[in-house]
Design an enzyme around this catalytic site. Structure first.
Site, mmCIF file in Angstrom:
data_model
loop_
_atom_site.group_PDB
_atom_site.id
_atom_site.type_symbol
_atom_site.label_atom_id
_atom_site.label_comp_id
_atom_site.label_asym_id
_atom_site.label_seq_id
_atom_site.Cartn_x
_atom_site.Cartn_y
_atom_site.Cartn_z
ATOM 1 N N GLY A 96 0.853 -1.179 0.000
ATOM 2 C CA GLY A 96 0.000 0.000 0.000
ATOM 3 C C GLY A 96 0.889 1.229 0.000
ATOM 4 O O GLY A 96 2.048 1.171 -0.413
ATOM 5 N N PHE A 138 -10.162 20.058 8.024
ATOM 6 C CA PHE A 138 -10.390 18.661 8.385
ATOM 7 C C PHE A 138 -10.566 18.568 9.884
ATOM 8 O O PHE A 138 -10.164 19.470 10.634
ATOM 9 C CB PHE A 138 -9.220 17.787 7.914
ATOM 10 C CG PHE A 138 -9.658 16.596 7.114
ATOM 11 C CD1 PHE A 138 -9.542 15.311 7.610
ATOM 12 C CD2 PHE A 138 -10.193 16.766 5.842
ATOM 13 C CE1 PHE A 138 -9.947 14.223 6.859
ATOM 14 C CE2 PHE A 138 -10.598 15.684 5.096
ATOM 15 C CZ PHE A 138 -10.479 14.400 5.604
ATOM 16 N N GLN A 197 -10.400 2.986 15.836
ATOM 17 C CA GLN A 197 -11.141 4.179 15.462
ATOM 18 C C GLN A 197 -12.403 3.861 14.680
ATOM 19 O O GLN A 197 -12.366 3.099 13.702
ATOM 20 C CB GLN A 197 -10.282 5.118 14.621
ATOM 21 C CG GLN A 197 -11.024 6.394 14.224
ATOM 22 C CD GLN A 197 -10.122 7.390 13.526
ATOM 23 O OE1 GLN A 197 -9.827 7.255 12.350
ATOM 24 N NE2 GLN A 197 -9.695 8.405 14.258
ATOM 25 N N HIS A 220 -15.021 5.632 12.383
ATOM 26 C CA HIS A 220 -15.245 6.851 11.604
ATOM 27 C C HIS A 220 -16.723 7.199 11.719
ATOM 28 O O HIS A 220 -17.578 6.344 11.488
ATOM 29 C CB HIS A 220 -14.853 6.606 10.161
ATOM 30 C CG HIS A 220 -14.765 7.845 9.325
ATOM 31 N ND1 HIS A 220 -15.876 8.589 8.984
ATOM 32 C CD2 HIS A 220 -13.717 8.485 8.773
ATOM 33 C CE1 HIS A 220 -15.490 9.614 8.251
ATOM 34 N NE2 HIS A 220 -14.195 9.582 8.102
ATOM 35 N N LEU A 275 -17.338 4.208 3.413
ATOM 36 C CA LEU A 275 -16.984 5.492 3.984
ATOM 37 C C LEU A 275 -17.540 6.685 3.221
ATOM 38 O O LEU A 275 -17.472 6.745 1.998
ATOM 39 C CB LEU A 275 -15.461 5.603 3.998
ATOM 40 C CG LEU A 275 -14.936 6.780 4.807
ATOM 41 C CD1 LEU A 275 -15.170 6.518 6.268
ATOM 42 C CD2 LEU A 275 -13.470 7.000 4.529
ATOM 43 N N GLU A 302 -14.562 12.402 5.552
ATOM 44 C CA GLU A 302 -14.639 13.546 6.467
ATOM 45 C C GLU A 302 -14.613 14.849 5.692
ATOM 46 O O GLU A 302 -15.097 15.885 6.173
ATOM 47 C CB GLU A 302 -13.430 13.487 7.412
ATOM 48 C CG GLU A 302 -13.484 14.454 8.552
ATOM 49 C CD GLU A 302 -12.565 13.993 9.658
ATOM 50 O OE1 GLU A 302 -12.882 12.970 10.258
ATOM 51 O OE2 GLU A 302 -11.550 14.665 9.887
ATOM 52 N N ARG A 340 -12.607 12.463 15.648
ATOM 53 C CA ARG A 340 -13.536 11.436 15.212
ATOM 54 C C ARG A 340 -14.189 10.669 16.353
ATOM 55 O O ARG A 340 -15.359 10.291 16.256
ATOM 56 C CB ARG A 340 -12.824 10.445 14.298
ATOM 57 C CG ARG A 340 -12.558 11.037 12.951
ATOM 58 C CD ARG A 340 -11.788 10.095 12.091
ATOM 59 N NE ARG A 340 -11.546 10.703 10.789
ATOM 60 C CZ ARG A 340 -10.811 10.172 9.842
ATOM 61 N NH1 ARG A 340 -10.243 8.995 10.056
ATOM 62 N NH2 ARG A 340 -10.633 10.776 8.694
ATOM 63 N N HIS A 361 -12.964 1.919 11.197
ATOM 64 C CA HIS A 361 -12.248 2.525 10.090
ATOM 65 C C HIS A 361 -10.729 2.392 10.149
ATOM 66 O O HIS A 361 -10.071 2.098 9.155
ATOM 67 C CB HIS A 361 -12.634 4.003 10.039
ATOM 68 C CG HIS A 361 -11.974 4.774 8.964
ATOM 69 N ND1 HIS A 361 -12.166 4.497 7.628
ATOM 70 C CD2 HIS A 361 -11.114 5.818 8.992
ATOM 71 C CE1 HIS A 361 -11.455 5.347 6.907
ATOM 72 N NE2 HIS A 361 -10.800 6.156 7.701
ATOM 73 N N ARG A 388 -6.775 9.096 15.989
ATOM 74 C CA ARG A 388 -6.057 9.697 14.869
ATOM 75 C C ARG A 388 -6.903 10.802 14.264
ATOM 76 O O ARG A 388 -8.107 10.673 14.100
ATOM 77 C CB ARG A 388 -5.751 8.641 13.809
ATOM 78 C CG ARG A 388 -5.157 9.228 12.546
ATOM 79 C CD ARG A 388 -4.792 8.144 11.541
ATOM 80 N NE ARG A 388 -5.927 7.544 10.880
ATOM 81 C CZ ARG A 388 -6.599 8.098 9.878
ATOM 82 N NH1 ARG A 388 -6.258 9.290 9.433
ATOM 83 N NH2 ARG A 388 -7.605 7.458 9.321
ATOM 84 N N SER A 425 -6.680 12.730 7.818
ATOM 85 C CA SER A 425 -5.651 13.219 6.895
ATOM 86 C C SER A 425 -4.235 13.079 7.460
ATOM 87 O O SER A 425 -3.262 13.422 6.796
ATOM 88 C CB SER A 425 -5.893 14.653 6.403
ATOM 89 O OG SER A 425 -5.730 15.589 7.438
#
Lengths: 114, 231, 566
Positions: free
Chosen positions: C14, C117, C231, C233, C243, C246, C277, C345, C380, C383
């Site tokens: 990734g 954000f 987390q 979301h 999703l 955000e 979040r 998430h 977290r 972004s």
């Protein structure tokens, strides 16, 4: 093993294949016309329609010519886009106008030949 | 909620046997073909083999042919399909097993396109007006799902054709405002197996789930090459 | 069985894995980099990230501000020296991508555009349409094709790491296409396997996010850290969990309950929808619990309102939101509310590393979501993850490459690997007439969703842990229906389930042992933050019996923990 699926998988593809070979067919017919006209002293177009078979072929070729031209008018503005005042001219407008010009010129030519 | 019949054309690589499996699943209005396949694998037949990941049409894993059309399974509603629903692997690729195909050929071709920015001098600050980026917005949206390769009759007939997605990405880098390898890229495009094998069927653009127009990109490349040859 | 030698082996392709591979390949062209991924790189879940990547690039911004926002967002559990390093290296990573052709969105002056954000005090989130992750992944993947010394092993599944005397020396992996087991001999390895979403029923994560790398490290004695911090979301589609970025709130979207009130006023009077979040997720949870949610096919939800943003903003900046709302929720966001509910998430926890990406095992590194440095602490900020993958991917890549240049191979011989071969093929693949893996996966997801979710309590956590132990016993009876060696997804799922159970054990046990509420970990029986006892990271080690927890104090440099209000 794989499923190789090419040109004739459904009606739409088959039609597009006909569009592709239309240029071929038109080319052959054009050569045929040239040959026929050159080999006769009486340069009249009636030579080309002197038998039912010839008329049938002429009609088929005309259909291909129409497929060829109309699809070209349809596709061309999608690639050669004309910009007027920062925005691209809708390809459908160019398509419609080129069709109109095509029809008008065709009518003029037919009248001239008759 | 209603029951639908799904037929999956499968391939068993051990016995080399091609066969069809028939399944019945319950589907609601928003059930996607992928949901059905996952359900089948979990509850009915754990041997059913297919690729998927994101479920939202951005990873490109679940490309397959459904009722004769190359589609992303995660974005195809069952209720919008005519029954019986026939699912088969993407056309024109070697089938590894069931709905999983080998598309390494694309990555090999992609590498030949040099799909990375090539610049001679270092850039200090990059200023790009939003309009300059519009050109690459379309071809850069490619998720490498290979639906266009399955749709392309030329690739189906002749696998040496570099392929729609490949050439669209070549175009994307050619038109990138900060790339400086125009000569090189035009040379890559000017190959009998590259743009010149395309006969503008447009089925690639038809099949693309992200709206990418590879047909346009390729014809533009042809135009650029034609104009260049006149100079 | 084949042996493959590589200087640096990267597991996972990734954003973090690709960035590490490129960095390692750049350091020395004679270094052989093996990039192993169980899917083709462009399928990695980075591709689904939408919102953007944060960094201090604008003149109105400064490093301390980004650092403080991140630390406050983490509920003061982030290691501040790591955060300071992170914010300092972030800008260069984004500018690097710019040079590599990533089409960052631009403002009218041609400079990179930033958006607001959650939890960020200024606009510092840079984006590319609302497909930032897609662009980052594809740009990195295409860039990696430039390096001849990166050898890719696409659709290879790593089954175990081989460690000798505290040093990494190799690993075993199955080539999924033909089911053969191979073993690698390497000087350094980097774990970049991403998150753990598949442990939960409702998740934004893809099918591939099963926590493989965390389990791999856990099993060879590397501790995992902060595993209790999961987390959720706030804005995922009900049921499907997909999703809604955000960024929809960043561009000005509202969250409305069934009275059409912007209920975030009650929970975060200053930041409203752009609070951290965990705050927003809990707010939605309470609104729904107290009966102020809309009723729907998949249960109650609240509404995300972006109608007032206008067609142009949505088309230019939130096209993916529109596509997902239309395709998967059947709503037209121009005229209707988008149904949203919290969805699992991101995993703040992961393989314990220091700020150089090093784990306590020499030669073993980790980066990205799979790692825990920690810069995200207990929660977290949106972004920060894409940036984190780039910064620590590059750091881990560089350090792993340097380690490889300074060290020799440790030999792995075939005998060491035969046990693994037996475990997998005799033990798992060949077993007959056992239970189906699907049954266990459903059970596991139920347990995690119900008992290790947004709101937790001690009793349920204990029950969850006991259930997971029972599942691990039951796992010994799982058998595979598909007996083929070629592309056996049934079998791969079983291997993934094996890893998932280890990760679930770590998460649940850590949650049980943290007797406080902080960030995303909220317990009804310990609803307050307890800095006196728990301003620490929990390191969890695998043992033969119950896992072992060790505390690691949080590194505080300049910002003393204060009350966290939005």
């Amino acid at each position: 093993m794989k499923t190789r699926v090419g040109y004739f998988r459904n009606a739409r593809y088959t039609f597009k294949f006909l569009r592709e070979i239309s240029s071929f067919i038109l080319a052959i017919y054009a050569i045929y016309v040239l040959f026929k006209l050159l080999s006769y002293n009486d340069k009249s177009y009636t030579i080309l329609f002197s038998s039912p078979l010839q008329i049938a072929i002429a009609i088929i070729v005309m259909i291909f010519a129409l497929i060829h031209s109309i699809s070209w008018f349809y596709l061309m503005p999608k690639i050669i886009r004309i910009k007027i005042n920062k925005k691209y001219l809708d390809s459908r407008i160019v398509f419609a106008s080129s069709l109109m010009v095509f029809v008008i010129i065709s009518i003029i030519l037919i009248i001239a030949l008759i | 909620m209603s029951e639908v019949k799904i037929l999956v054309k499968r391939f068993d690589p051990d016995s080399k046997r091609v066969y069809t499996s028939e399944y019945k699943v319950l589907a609601e209005d928003d059930t996607m073909v992928l949901d059905a396949l996952i359900h089948i694998k979990n509850e009915i037949d754990r041997t059913l083999t297919f690729r998927y990941s994101c479920r939202m049409g951005i990873c490109g894993s679940c490309g397959m042919v459904i009722n004769g059309k190359p589609l992303l399974a995660c974005q195809t509603r069952i209720k919008e399909l005519k029954e019986p629903i026939v699912v088969e692997p993407l056309y024109n690729f070697n089938i590894i097993k069931d709905l999983v195909v080998d598309f390494d050929i694309f990555i090999d071709y992609l590498k030949e396109m040099k799909p990375y920015i090539i610049r001679q001098e270092e850039l200090k600050e990059i200023i790009i007006k939003p309009e300059e980026l519009e050109v690459i917005a379309n071809p850069s949206a490619c998720i490498n799902c290979m639906l266009c390769f399955a749709a392309c009759p030329v690739f189906g007939y002749d696998q040496t054709f570099k392929g729609p997605a490949t050439l669209a990405l070549l175009y994307r880098y050619l038109m990138d405002p900060i790339d400086q390898a125009e000569e090189e890229r035009l040379k890559i495009a000017n190959d009998k197996d590259a743009v010149w094998k395309c006969s503008f069927w447009g089925e690639c653009s038809n099949a693309c789930p992200k709206g990418v127009d590879p047909a346009f990109s390729i014809q533009r490349l042809k135009l650029m090459l034609a104009i260049k040859s006149l100079r | 069985m084949d042996k493959i030698k590589a200087d640096v082996i990267i597991i996972g392709a990734g954003a973090a894995g690709l960035r590490a591979a490129i960095e390692a390949a750049r350091i020395d062209s004679k270094l052989k980099i093996a990039l192993i991924s169980k899917v083709y790189p462009m399928r990695s879940h980075t591709v689904s990230a939408e919102g953007g990547a944060a960094a201090v690039i604008k003149e109105y911004d400064n490093l301390d501000s980004h650092a403080y926002d991140t630390i406050k967002g983490s509920d003061f559990l982030a290691d501040q020296d790591a955060v300071e390093l992170f914010v300092r290296l972030a800008p260069q990573e984004l500018l690097n991508l710019e040079k590599w052709g990533l089409p960052w969105a631009r403002d009218e002056n041609g400079k990179m555009a930033a958006r607001a954000f959650g939890g960020m005090s200024v606009k510092r989130t840079f984006f590319a349409a609302d497909k930032t992750g897609f662009y980052i992944l594809h740009t990195l993947f295409q860039r990696s094709l430039m390096y001849d010394n990166i050898e890719r092993y696409d659709e290879w599944f790593v089954t175990s790491l081989i460690v000798e005397k505290g040093r990494f020396k190799g690993l075993t992996a199955i080539d999924i296409k033909n089911g053969t087991l191979h073993y690698f001999e390497g000087k350094a390895a980097i774990i970049c396997t991403g998150g753990i979403g598949q442990l939960y029923k409702t998740t934004s994560n893809g099918a591939i996010n099963t926590g493989d790398g965390m389990a791999l490290a856990y099993r060879v004695g590397a501790p995992l850290k902060d595993m209790e911090f999961v987390q959720f979301h706030p804005t995922g589609l009900p049921g499907k969990g997909l999703l809604i970025t955000e960024a929809a709130r960043g561009e000005g979207g509202y969250l409305l309950n069934n009275r059409y009130e912007r209920f975030m006023k009650k929970y975060a009077p200053e930041k409203l929808e752009l609070a951290a979040r965990d705050v927003v997720s809990r707010a939605i949870y309470y609104e729904i619990k107290e009966g102020r949610g809309f009723e729907g096919k998949y249960g109650a939800y609240v509404g995300l309102d972006i109608r007032h943003l206008g067609k142009e903003v949505i088309e230019k900046k939130l096209p993916t939101v529109k596509e997902i709302a239309e395709k998967y929720a059947g709503v037209d966001p121009y005229n209707e509310l988008i149904p949203v509910r919290p969805t699992m998430h991101y995993m703040m926890g992961g393989v314990h590393t220091n700020k150089n990406g090093e784990t306590p095992i020499a030669g073993l590194y980790a980066a990205g979501e799979a790692a825990c440095v920690s810069i995200n602490g207990a929660n977290r900020l949106g972004s920060n993850s894409l940036t984190e993958c780039l910064v620590f991917g590059a750091l881990a890549g560089r350090n792993a490459a340097k380690f490889a240049l300074e060290h020799d191979y440790l030999e792995v011989n075939k005998e060491e690997v035969l046990n693994e071969e037996k475990r997998i093929f005799e033990g798992l693949l060949k077993k007959e007439n056992g239970i189906s893996a699907s049954e266990l996966i459903y059970e596991l997801k139920d347990i995690m969703e119900e008992k290790v979710g947004i709101i937790r309590n001690g009793k349920e956590l204990e029950e969850a842990f006991a259930s997971i132990m029972k599942l691990k016993e039951k796992f010994k009876q799982v058998s595979v229906v598909d007996k083929s060696k070629i592309y056996n997804t049934d079998f791969i799922q079983v291997l993934e389930l094996d890893f998932m159970l280890d990760v679930a054990e770590a998460i649940t046990y850590s949650a049980l042992k943290r007797k406080e509420s902080r960030g995303a970990h909220y317990r009804i029986d310990y609803p307050k933050r307890d800095d006196e006892h728990f301003l620490v990271h929990q390191l969890i080690y695998k043992t033969e019996y119950e896992p072992r927890i060790e505390f690691l104090p949080v590194v505080i440099t300049r910002w003393q923990p204060t009350e966290r209000k939005y």
